[in-house]
Write a protein that holds these residues in place. Structure first.
Motif, PDB file in Angstrom:
ATOM      1  N   PRO A 130       7.000  12.143  -3.736  1.00 16.82           N
ATOM      2  CA  PRO A 130       7.340  12.454  -5.139  1.00 16.82           C
ATOM      3  C   PRO A 130       6.153  12.351  -6.095  1.00 16.82           C
ATOM      4  O   PRO A 130       6.104  13.054  -7.103  1.00 16.82           O
ATOM      5  CB  PRO A 130       8.423  11.428  -5.490  1.00 16.82           C
ATOM      6  N   CYS A 131       5.214  11.493  -5.796  1.00 15.48           N
ATOM      7  CA  CYS A 131       4.031  11.367  -6.660  1.00 15.48           C
ATOM      8  C   CYS A 131       3.224  12.662  -6.670  1.00 15.48           C
ATOM      9  O   CYS A 131       2.727  13.101  -7.710  1.00 15.48           O
ATOM     10  CB  CYS A 131       3.154  10.218  -6.181  1.00 15.48           C
ATOM     11  N   TYR A 132       3.153  13.286  -5.545  1.00 16.02           N
ATOM     12  CA  TYR A 132       2.434  14.563  -5.433  1.00 16.02           C
ATOM     13  C   TYR A 132       3.127  15.631  -6.283  1.00 16.02           C
ATOM     14  O   TYR A 132       2.498  16.349  -7.056  1.00 16.02           O
ATOM     15  CB  TYR A 132       2.377  14.962  -3.959  1.00 16.02           C
ATOM     16  N   LYS A 142      -5.593   5.774  -8.640  1.00 18.65           N
ATOM     17  CA  LYS A 142      -6.223   5.563  -7.331  1.00 18.65           C
ATOM     18  C   LYS A 142      -5.135   5.130  -6.367  1.00 18.65           C
ATOM     19  O   LYS A 142      -4.316   4.288  -6.700  1.00 18.65           O
ATOM     20  CB  LYS A 142      -7.275   4.449  -7.412  1.00 18.65           C
ATOM     21  N   LYS A 143      -5.137   5.682  -5.202  1.00 18.62           N
ATOM     22  CA  LYS A 143      -4.156   5.268  -4.199  1.00 18.62           C
ATOM     23  C   LYS A 143      -4.738   5.339  -2.802  1.00 18.62           C
ATOM     24  O   LYS A 143      -5.746   6.023  -2.567  1.00 18.62           O
ATOM     25  CB  LYS A 143      -2.877   6.112  -4.288  1.00 18.62           C
ATOM     26  N   CYS A 144      -4.086   4.688  -1.884  1.00 20.62           N
ATOM     27  CA  CYS A 144      -4.523   4.684  -0.484  1.00 20.62           C
ATOM     28  C   CYS A 144      -4.532   6.106   0.057  1.00 20.62           C
ATOM     29  O   CYS A 144      -3.575   6.853  -0.083  1.00 20.62           O
ATOM     30  CB  CYS A 144      -3.574   3.805   0.324  1.00 20.62           C
ATOM     31  N   LYS A 198       4.605   6.782 -12.385  1.00 22.59           N
ATOM     32  CA  LYS A 198       6.027   6.702 -12.752  1.00 22.59           C
ATOM     33  C   LYS A 198       6.905   7.257 -11.639  1.00 22.59           C
ATOM     34  O   LYS A 198       8.040   6.824 -11.456  1.00 22.59           O
ATOM     35  CB  LYS A 198       6.266   7.473 -14.045  1.00 22.59           C
ATOM     36  N   ALA A 199       6.411   8.234 -10.905  1.00 23.28           N
ATOM     37  CA  ALA A 199       7.225   8.874  -9.857  1.00 23.28           C
ATOM     38  C   ALA A 199       7.245   8.079  -8.556  1.00 23.28           C
ATOM     39  O   ALA A 199       8.090   8.322  -7.700  1.00 23.28           O
ATOM     40  CB  ALA A 199       6.699  10.280  -9.579  1.00 23.28           C
ATOM     41  N   CYS A 200       6.348   7.151  -8.398  1.00 15.83           N
ATOM     42  CA  CYS A 200       6.307   6.384  -7.138  1.00 15.83           C
ATOM     43  C   CYS A 200       7.628   5.655  -6.961  1.00 15.83           C
ATOM     44  O   CYS A 200       8.120   5.003  -7.875  1.00 15.83           O
ATOM     45  CB  CYS A 200       5.140   5.390  -7.135  1.00 15.83           C
ATOM     46  N   VAL A 201       8.204   5.795  -5.787  1.00 18.37           N
ATOM     47  CA  VAL A 201       9.537   5.244  -5.542  1.00 18.37           C
ATOM     48  C   VAL A 201       9.515   3.754  -5.240  1.00 18.37           C
ATOM     49  O   VAL A 201      10.563   3.143  -5.090  1.00 18.37           O
ATOM     50  CB  VAL A 201      10.219   5.998  -4.380  1.00 18.37           C
ATOM     51  N   PHE A 202       8.352   3.177  -5.123  1.00 18.37           N
ATOM     52  CA  PHE A 202       8.268   1.761  -4.801  1.00 18.37           C
ATOM     53  C   PHE A 202       7.948   0.928  -6.028  1.00 18.37           C
ATOM     54  O   PHE A 202       7.355   1.408  -6.994  1.00 18.37           O
ATOM     55  CB  PHE A 202       7.212   1.536  -3.715  1.00 18.37           C
ATOM     56  N   ASP A 203       8.372  -0.299  -5.959  1.00 15.37           N
ATOM     57  CA  ASP A 203       8.146  -1.249  -7.031  1.00 15.37           C
ATOM     58  C   ASP A 203       7.515  -2.509  -6.432  1.00 15.37           C
ATOM     59  O   ASP A 203       8.177  -3.165  -5.617  1.00 15.37           O
ATOM     60  CB  ASP A 203       9.481  -1.560  -7.712  1.00 15.37           C
ATOM     61  N   ILE A 220      -1.132  13.275   4.581  1.00  9.42           N
ATOM     62  CA  ILE A 220      -1.725  12.202   3.775  1.00  9.42           C
ATOM     63  C   ILE A 220      -1.833  12.672   2.324  1.00  9.42           C
ATOM     64  O   ILE A 220      -2.369  13.738   2.047  1.00  9.42           O
ATOM     65  CB  ILE A 220      -3.111  11.810   4.313  1.00  9.42           C
ATOM     66  N   VAL A 221      -1.257  11.863   1.432  1.00  8.00           N
ATOM     67  CA  VAL A 221      -1.317  12.155   0.005  1.00  8.00           C
ATOM     68  C   VAL A 221      -2.553  11.452  -0.550  1.00  8.00           C
ATOM     69  O   VAL A 221      -2.699  10.245  -0.387  1.00  8.00           O
ATOM     70  CB  VAL A 221      -0.054  11.609  -0.706  1.00  8.00           C
ATOM     71  N   TYR A 222      -3.432  12.203  -1.185  1.00 13.41           N
ATOM     72  CA  TYR A 222      -4.663  11.598  -1.684  1.00 13.41           C
ATOM     73  C   TYR A 222      -5.022  12.141  -3.065  1.00 13.41           C
ATOM     74  O   TYR A 222      -4.490  13.171  -3.494  1.00 13.41           O
ATOM     75  CB  TYR A 222      -5.815  11.817  -0.690  1.00 13.41           C
ATOM     76  N   ALA A 274       0.858  -1.188   0.000  1.00  9.99           N
ATOM     77  CA  ALA A 274       0.000   0.000   0.000  1.00  9.99           C
ATOM     78  C   ALA A 274       0.893   1.236   0.000  1.00  9.99           C
ATOM     79  O   ALA A 274       2.101   1.145   0.281  1.00  9.99           O
ATOM     80  CB  ALA A 274      -0.904   0.002   1.230  1.00  9.99           C
ATOM     81  N   CYS A 275       0.308   2.363  -0.301  1.00  4.27           N
ATOM     82  CA  CYS A 275       1.067   3.622  -0.303  1.00  4.27           C
ATOM     83  C   CYS A 275       1.715   3.836   1.058  1.00  4.27           C
ATOM     84  O   CYS A 275       1.095   3.621   2.094  1.00  4.27           O
ATOM     85  CB  CYS A 275       0.125   4.780  -0.630  1.00  4.27           C
ATOM     86  N   GLN A 276       2.981   4.276   1.036  1.00  5.40           N
ATOM     87  CA  GLN A 276       3.738   4.502   2.276  1.00  5.40           C
ATOM     88  C   GLN A 276       3.680   5.957   2.733  1.00  5.40           C
ATOM     89  O   GLN A 276       4.317   6.349   3.694  1.00  5.40           O
ATOM     90  CB  GLN A 276       5.197   4.087   2.049  1.00  5.40           C
ATOM     91  N   HIS A 277       2.954   6.768   2.013  1.00  6.64           N
ATOM     92  CA  HIS A 277       2.808   8.193   2.357  1.00  6.64           C
ATOM     93  C   HIS A 277       4.172   8.830   2.642  1.00  6.64           C
ATOM     94  O   HIS A 277       4.398   9.442   3.704  1.00  6.64           O
ATOM     95  CB  HIS A 277       1.815   8.377   3.507  1.00  6.64           C
ATOM     96  N   CYS A 278       5.072   8.661   1.657  1.00 10.90           N
ATOM     97  CA  CYS A 278       6.450   9.155   1.766  1.00 10.90           C
ATOM     98  C   CYS A 278       6.465  10.617   2.212  1.00 10.90           C
ATOM     99  O   CYS A 278       5.666  11.428   1.742  1.00 10.90           O
ATOM    100  CB  CYS A 278       7.154   9.076   0.410  1.00 10.90           C
ATOM    101  N   VAL A 279       7.418  10.914   3.085  1.00 11.93           N
ATOM    102  CA  VAL A 279       7.503  12.264   3.633  1.00 11.93           C
ATOM    103  C   VAL A 279       7.733  13.300   2.534  1.00 11.93           C
ATOM    104  O   VAL A 279       7.207  14.411   2.577  1.00 11.93           O
ATOM    105  CB  VAL A 279       8.610  12.316   4.715  1.00 11.93           C
TER     106      VAL A 279
HETATM  107  S1  SF4 Z   1       5.680   7.802  -3.947  1.00 13.14           S
HETATM  108 FE1  SF4 Z   1       4.386   5.912  -3.934  1.00 13.14          FE
HETATM  109  S2  SF4 Z   1       4.528   5.183  -1.826  1.00 13.14           S
HETATM  110 FE2  SF4 Z   1       5.295   7.290  -1.795  1.00 13.14          FE
HETATM  111  S3  SF4 Z   1       3.513   8.583  -1.272  1.00 13.14           S
HETATM  112 FE3  SF4 Z   1       3.566   8.446  -3.521  1.00 13.14          FE
HETATM  113  S4  SF4 Z   1       2.286   6.669  -4.088  1.00 13.14           S
HETATM  114 FE4  SF4 Z   1       2.742   6.529  -1.902  1.00 13.14          FE
END
Ligand code: SF4
Ligand code: SF4
Length: 163
Positions: A72-74, A130-132, A107-112, A91-93, A64-69
């Motif tokens: 980068p997705c935002y 859509k994300k958590c 593409k910007a999400c740092v997780f795979d 919270i990133v929504y 699930a989304c880790q709500h990175c500090v």
């Molecule tokens: S980069 Fe990925 S894990 Fe991090 S806040 Fe955005 S969606 Fe969530």
């Protein structure tokens, strides 16, 4: 896993404990309640939490989304502050209404795998992200945590440098 994945500082997020011995039964309750609560449908592609089933190891992992500090997705969003938003609790929504489906956030999400789903909108007109969102408007908190059949989900402490 991307190279820098372990360096990411994550915010409060849905986490699985203990991930390595997998109390998770792989039952999909979390995925089902997630899509039902957010979209009013039950469908594997609509969830914002993902169960990866270890069919041989029987170790099931939750993603699930880790709500990175630094979220980068935002920052990558073509419609930042309209489609991808940040609330006062970090919270990133996503406001699906404004999402144009450009996939920059994915593409910007740092997780795979990326923690953002990409599916048909409720009016079926186009695909959207859509994300958590930690069920941010739900007084009881995340529904996946509440409805997990074996209670292996919870909310991480703040901040957390592990997954
Ligand atoms: S980069 Fe990925 S894990 Fe991090 S806040 Fe955005 S969606 Fe969530
Ligand atoms: S897909 Fe939607 S939320 Fe993601 S970057 Fe594009 S407009 Fe923003």
């Amino acid at each position: 896993m991307k190279d820098n994945e372990t360096l990411i500082q994550t915010g409060r997020h849905v986490t699985q404990f203990p991930a390595d011995v997998s109390l998770c039964a792989g039952c999909s309750s979390c995925e089902i309640v997630c899509s039902l609560l957010h979209d009013g449908v039950v469908g594997p592609s609509y969830n914002r939490i993902f169960v990866e089933r270890g069919t041989i190891s029987m170790i099931h992992r939750i993603y699930a989304c880790q709500h990175c500090v630094d979220h980068p997705c935002y920052h990558a969003c073509a419609r930042k502050d309209q489609a991808m938003c940040l609330d006062e609790n970090g919270i990133v929504y996503i406001n699906e209404e404004y999402c144009i489906g450009c996939k920059r956030c994915i593409k910007a999400c740092v997780f795979d795998p990326p923690r953002i789903n990409y599916v048909k909108s409720s009016d079926k007109s186009k695909r959207k992200a859509k994300k958590c969102d930690l069920c941010r408007t739900r007084p009881e908190g995340p529904a996946c945590v509440e409805f997990c059949q074996v209670r292996c989900l919870g909310i991480s402490d703040l901040p957390d440098e592990r997954r």
